[in-house]
Design a protein around this motif. Sequence first.
Motif, mmCIF file in Angstrom:
data_model
loop_
_atom_site.group_PDB
_atom_site.id
_atom_site.type_symbol
_atom_site.label_atom_id
_atom_site.label_comp_id
_atom_site.label_asym_id
_atom_site.label_seq_id
_atom_site.Cartn_x
_atom_site.Cartn_y
_atom_site.Cartn_z
ATOM 1 N N TYR A 1 0.837 -1.204 0.000
ATOM 2 C CA TYR A 1 0.000 0.000 0.000
ATOM 3 C C TYR A 1 0.873 1.255 0.000
ATOM 4 C CZ TYR A 1 -2.918 3.848 1.214
ATOM 5 O OH TYR A 1 -3.535 5.078 1.196
ATOM 6 N N GLY B 1 4.060 1.719 -5.721
ATOM 7 C CA GLY B 1 3.629 1.368 -7.059
ATOM 8 C C GLY B 1 3.337 -0.109 -7.204
ATOM 9 N N LEU C 1 -3.276 -7.863 -6.741
ATOM 10 C CA LEU C 1 -4.378 -7.268 -7.500
ATOM 11 C C LEU C 1 -4.440 -7.887 -8.889
ATOM 12 C CD1 LEU C 1 -3.518 -3.614 -6.552
ATOM 13 C CD2 LEU C 1 -5.716 -4.654 -6.056
ATOM 14 N N TYR D 1 -9.898 -0.019 -17.963
ATOM 15 C CA TYR D 1 -9.019 -1.007 -17.360
ATOM 16 C C TYR D 1 -9.204 -0.895 -15.864
ATOM 17 C CZ TYR D 1 -4.797 -3.638 -16.249
ATOM 18 O OH TYR D 1 -3.927 -4.567 -15.776
ATOM 19 N N ILE D 2 -9.687 -1.955 -15.257
ATOM 20 C CA ILE D 2 -10.017 -1.875 -13.841
ATOM 21 C C ILE D 2 -9.279 -2.944 -13.053
ATOM 22 C CG2 ILE D 2 -12.307 -0.921 -14.317
ATOM 23 C CD1 ILE D 2 -13.447 -3.687 -13.680
ATOM 24 N N PHE D 3 -9.324 -2.783 -11.736
ATOM 25 C CA PHE D 3 -8.657 -3.717 -10.849
ATOM 26 C C PHE D 3 -9.670 -4.473 -10.011
ATOM 27 C CE2 PHE D 3 -4.226 -2.786 -11.333
ATOM 28 C CZ PHE D 3 -4.220 -1.527 -11.890
ATOM 29 N N GLY D 4 -9.237 -5.626 -9.578
ATOM 30 C CA GLY D 4 -10.027 -6.389 -8.631
ATOM 31 C C GLY D 4 -9.976 -5.741 -7.263
ATOM 32 N N THR D 5 -10.705 -6.318 -6.353
ATOM 33 C CA THR D 5 -10.839 -5.757 -5.013
ATOM 34 C C THR D 5 -9.586 -5.947 -4.172
ATOM 35 O OG1 THR D 5 -11.988 -7.828 -4.535
ATOM 36 C CG2 THR D 5 -13.342 -5.876 -4.866
ATOM 37 N N GLY D 6 -8.674 -6.785 -4.608
ATOM 38 C CA GLY D 6 -7.407 -6.964 -3.909
ATOM 39 C C GLY D 6 -7.448 -8.064 -2.867
ATOM 40 N N TYR E 1 -4.499 6.664 -17.790
ATOM 41 C CA TYR E 1 -5.448 6.338 -16.737
ATOM 42 C C TYR E 1 -5.034 7.008 -15.419
ATOM 43 C CZ TYR E 1 -6.533 2.534 -19.977
ATOM 44 O OH TYR E 1 -6.869 1.807 -21.093
ATOM 45 N N TYR F 1 -5.925 6.453 -11.254
ATOM 46 C CA TYR F 1 -6.556 5.612 -10.262
ATOM 47 C C TYR F 1 -6.344 6.232 -8.882
ATOM 48 C CZ TYR F 1 -6.493 1.953 -13.820
ATOM 49 O OH TYR F 1 -6.665 1.236 -14.972
ATOM 50 N N GLN G 1 -6.365 5.019 -4.661
ATOM 51 C CA GLN G 1 -6.432 3.943 -3.683
ATOM 52 C C GLN G 1 -6.555 4.557 -2.301
ATOM 53 O OE1 GLN G 1 -2.881 1.495 -3.220
ATOM 54 N NE2 GLN G 1 -4.162 -0.316 -3.055
ATOM 55 N N ALA G 2 -7.694 4.352 -1.669
ATOM 56 C CA ALA G 2 -7.860 4.797 -0.293
ATOM 57 C C ALA G 2 -7.193 3.775 0.616
ATOM 58 C CB ALA G 2 -9.337 4.943 0.038
ATOM 59 N N GLY H 1 -8.890 -1.198 -2.523
ATOM 60 C CA GLY H 1 -8.349 -1.486 -3.849
ATOM 61 C C GLY H 1 -8.189 -0.237 -4.690
ATOM 62 N N LEU H 2 -7.743 -0.414 -5.921
ATOM 63 C CA LEU H 2 -7.539 0.698 -6.845
ATOM 64 C C LEU H 2 -8.837 0.997 -7.597
ATOM 65 C CD1 LEU H 2 -4.067 -0.266 -8.206
ATOM 66 C CD2 LEU H 2 -4.633 1.946 -7.236
ATOM 67 N N LEU I 1 -10.686 3.111 -10.573
ATOM 68 C CA LEU I 1 -10.469 3.874 -11.794
ATOM 69 C C LEU I 1 -11.238 5.189 -11.705
ATOM 70 C CD1 LEU I 1 -9.422 4.115 -14.723
ATOM 71 C CD2 LEU I 1 -11.482 2.876 -15.436
ATOM 72 N N GLY J 1 -5.539 9.946 -0.321
ATOM 73 C CA GLY J 1 -5.301 8.598 -0.839
ATOM 74 C C GLY J 1 -4.039 8.546 -1.669
ATOM 75 N N PHE J 2 -3.888 7.414 -2.313
ATOM 76 C CA PHE J 2 -2.725 7.182 -3.157
ATOM 77 C C PHE J 2 -3.195 7.218 -4.593
ATOM 78 C CE2 PHE J 2 1.452 5.922 -4.000
ATOM 79 C CZ PHE J 2 1.506 4.807 -4.817
ATOM 80 N N LEU K 1 -2.477 6.913 -8.644
ATOM 81 C CA LEU K 1 -1.589 6.282 -9.612
ATOM 82 C C LEU K 1 -1.991 6.640 -11.035
ATOM 83 C CD1 LEU K 1 -1.030 2.595 -8.435
ATOM 84 C CD2 LEU K 1 0.746 4.236 -8.991
ATOM 85 N N PHE L 1 2.751 1.648 -14.850
ATOM 86 C CA PHE L 1 2.263 2.551 -13.802
ATOM 87 C C PHE L 1 3.349 3.493 -13.336
ATOM 88 C CE2 PHE L 1 -1.916 0.874 -12.942
ATOM 89 C CZ PHE L 1 -1.853 -0.365 -13.536
ATOM 90 N N GLY L 2 2.927 4.706 -12.981
ATOM 91 C CA GLY L 2 3.826 5.626 -12.328
ATOM 92 C C GLY L 2 4.078 5.180 -10.903
ATOM 93 N N SER L 3 4.928 5.908 -10.232
ATOM 94 C CA SER L 3 5.287 5.542 -8.859
ATOM 95 C C SER L 3 4.280 6.049 -7.836
ATOM 96 C CB SER L 3 6.685 6.062 -8.524
ATOM 97 O OG SER L 3 6.748 7.443 -8.811
ATOM 98 N N ARG M 1 1.164 10.226 -2.977
ATOM 99 C CA ARG M 1 0.404 10.060 -1.735
ATOM 100 C C ARG M 1 -0.111 11.421 -1.318
ATOM 101 N NH1 ARG M 1 1.031 6.201 2.324
ATOM 102 N NH2 ARG M 1 3.024 5.571 1.431
#
Lengths: 111, 114
Positions: free
Chosen positions: A39, A42, A88, A99-104, B34, B36, B38-39, B43-44, B46, B87-88, B90, B105-107, B110
């Motif tokens: 978390y 990257g 993920l 383009y989406i991600f799963g819930t992790g 894109y 994104y 992330q709290a 998860g991430l 979009l 949040g984070f 990306l 992805f970028g780094s 935060r």
Amino acid sequence: SQELEQSPQSLIVQEGKNLTINCTSSKTLYGLYWYKQKYGEGLIFLMMLQKGGEEKSHEKITAKLDEKKQQSSLHITASQPSHAGIYLCGAGFSGTYKYIFGTGTRLKVLA
Amino acid sequence: SQTIHQWPATLVQPVGSPLSLECTVEGTSNPNLYWYRQAAGRGLQLLFYSVGIGQISSEVPQNLSASRPQDRQFILSSKKLLLSDSGFYLCAWRPLRQSNYGYTFGSGTRLTVV
């Protein structure tokens, strides 16, 4: 509703044990990717699967995509503390640039 | 080779202040871009994606907006930050037509809204 569901949400295993993480979609996937993340950091690309029935391995991690291209699994053999992190799955869908991600899945490996 | 730059790495902003996060890609043209978020512990999600200059698709209506003033530049903005914007963040890109290429992805940034 979430388009990519991962299970389990979290996992704690003893070092040396095998484990499996699943990623399921209600739609046909146009490419399925697996990533590892800590978390606030990257994403580390692990593997990409595109063809139904495809299977790839890297070191102790194996990923598979089912024939229907709606479900993928990530299997870790003989887990180590270095495997800990958030896993993920990510996917695109035919006909869209989304383009989406799963819930992790949060993995913890006990030494 | 293709690279992606995202900055700043960390940011602390007061509630109500504006926001501008920038993402640039090098070594390619016509990328899909894109954003994104992330709290903590989640998860991430979009937020926006773009397939060309001036073309922005919004996935989640909220306090943020995105712009693509140049082919390889993607900007995430807010006029007035909320605490929930923390949040984070990306940024990511992929080639427009190459389906065999993965996403890069970028780094990340935060963001803490105080």
